[in-house]
Each structure stands twice: as C-alpha cells, then as structure tokens.
Enzyme design. Structure first.
Site, PDB file in Angstrom:
ATOM      1  N   HIS A 126     136.517  39.343  29.654  1.00 18.51           N
ATOM      2  CA  HIS A 126     136.725  40.180  28.467  1.00 18.51           C
ATOM      3  C   HIS A 126     138.031  40.964  28.574  1.00 18.51           C
ATOM      4  CE1 HIS A 126     134.865  42.880  31.396  1.00 18.51           C
ATOM      5  NE2 HIS A 126     135.289  43.907  30.673  1.00 18.51           N
ATOM      6  N   TYR A 127     138.341  41.435  29.773  1.00 15.15           N
ATOM      7  CA  TYR A 127     139.583  42.180  30.015  1.00 15.15           C
ATOM      8  C   TYR A 127     140.796  41.289  29.790  1.00 15.15           C
ATOM      9  CZ  TYR A 127     143.211  44.425  32.927  1.00 15.15           C
ATOM     10  OH  TYR A 127     144.380  44.971  33.393  1.00 15.15           O
ATOM     11  N   ASN A 128     140.759  40.084  30.341  1.00 15.05           N
ATOM     12  CA  ASN A 128     141.884  39.165  30.180  1.00 15.05           C
ATOM     13  C   ASN A 128     142.066  38.733  28.731  1.00 15.05           C
ATOM     14  OD1 ASN A 128     142.846  39.020  32.887  1.00 15.05           O
ATOM     15  ND2 ASN A 128     141.118  37.706  33.432  1.00 15.05           N
TER      16      ASN A 128
END
Length: 220
Positions: A126-128
């Site tokens: 999700h961060y990437n």
C-alpha cells in the site's frame, strides 16, 4: 539566493537535511506540524512555518521559496489510511501548491519499489502504491523534478558514497538516512539531476559522480 522549503522537516531525513543546509548557510524553511518543534530548528538557523499536510496548506509556506523537498511520511506504525493521507494525498497537495507558486525544482523522496509496487515488498505494498501515484502526479505536473528512491533506510553514518544501480543481493539494498540527506542536498545544487529518477543504495562512488554517471548512462 534560492530558498528551499522542506516538507517533513521533523522526520529523520528532513532533520539531517536541515542540519546540513544550515551548516552551509543555505536558506531553508522547515515545515513543521507542531509549534513546540520550532525552537530546535530556529536554533539551527532555519526559518519555520507551521502547517499540517492533512489540513489546508498556507500559501505563505511557498511564497518566498524556489525549491521544495518532500520527505514527509506517515511512519511505519500507522495504518494504510494515514499512508494515503500523507504519502499520497499530502504529496499531491504539495505538488499542486508548488506548481501554483512556480517552484523551480521539486525533490521527492520516494521508495525503491515505487516504480513497480506489484513486485515490491508485500507487507508495504500500500505504501509503494501511494508513492507510485505521488511520483506520477509530480511527473505529470511538469514541474522540474528529481525523484529519489532509496533502498532500506538505516541509521548508519554519512559515507558520501553511493550507487544508483540496484544491488542484486537484497541484503545490500540499503542506504543510511544521512547519505539520503546528502543526496538531496546534491540534487538541489546540480542541474543534471533535474527530471531524473534515481534509486539510491550504499556504494563506493562519490555522490556527485554517481549521479553524473547515471545520467550519462541513460543518455548513452
């Protein structure tokens, strides 16, 4: 003289960057979320503006700046909702403000797998993804940009040497926060890094040489 607005100044990379800039007497403005954080940065010699990425961003933060560094992050202990609000939506808001204020260079601290989140570390997919779309928004803004995609961050010392080529051994895909801060500073002072995307890892080449080699490699 150019002044740089640092978004995420109270983060580890941001604070190291502010220290480097004030030591070199470079004009810098630290954007902080809490007023009680201001004294530390003012003591260093930085100008301070209080603003929250999750709220409306004041035009005054950008008004007298020529460059912007975005090194804010929601942190590893928050949920995906905060990652969306800070690393994606917050970044997009800053980019839009920077464009309205005709910022001359925007340095984005992204992540090594932002270019291909599907094949990055599953636990932080999700961060990437958020970093991927923030980077995309920056590129499509047509602001002069530099996107830095560091490997796993460590608290190691400043070495001043890096590589922009991803090591095949995953255990070697790391870089100290101090070296990332030094890379940001290099980008702010050298036009060859404009409109470039660079991965950053520990290495044995001086930072400026590593950037020049990378650009020349792409140009053939």
């Amino acid at each position: 003289m150019d002044k740089t607005l640092v978004i995420g100044a109270n983060g580890q990379i941001g604070k190291l960057l502010i220290q480097m800039m004030t030591e070199q007497k470079l004009p810098v403005k630290a954007m902080l979320r809490k007023a009680e954080q201001a004294a530390e940065f003012e003591k260093m010699g930085a100008e301070v503006v209080i603003a929250d990425l999750e709220a409306d961003l004041p035009d005054a933060a950008f008004a007298d700046c020529d460059k912007v560094v975005f090194t804010a992050g929601s942190g590893g202990k928050t949920g995906a909702d905060k990652t969306i609000l800070v690393d994606l939506w917050g970044a997009c808001k800053v980019i839009d403000k920077a464009k309205r204020h005709n910022i001359m260079q925007f340095v984005m601290v992204s992540s090594r797998d932002a270019g291909d989140p599907e094949h990055g570390t599953p636990a932080i997919k999700h961060y990437n993804i958020c970093k991927h779309f923030a980077d995309k928004h920056l590129i499509e803004s047509h602001l002069p940009y530099t996107i830095l995609r560091p490997g796993k961050l460590t608290d190691g010392p400043l070495t001043g040497t890096i590589t922009t080529t991803r090591p095949t051994d995953q255990e070697q895909q790391f870089i100290s926060r101090a070296d990332v801060a030094a890379c940001i500073l290099q980008c702010l002072d050298h036009s060859e890094t404009v409109n470039q995307i660079e991965e950053l890892y520990q290495g044995d080449m001086p930072i400026q040489q590593a950037f020049i080699k990378s650009v020349k490699g792409r140009l053939g």
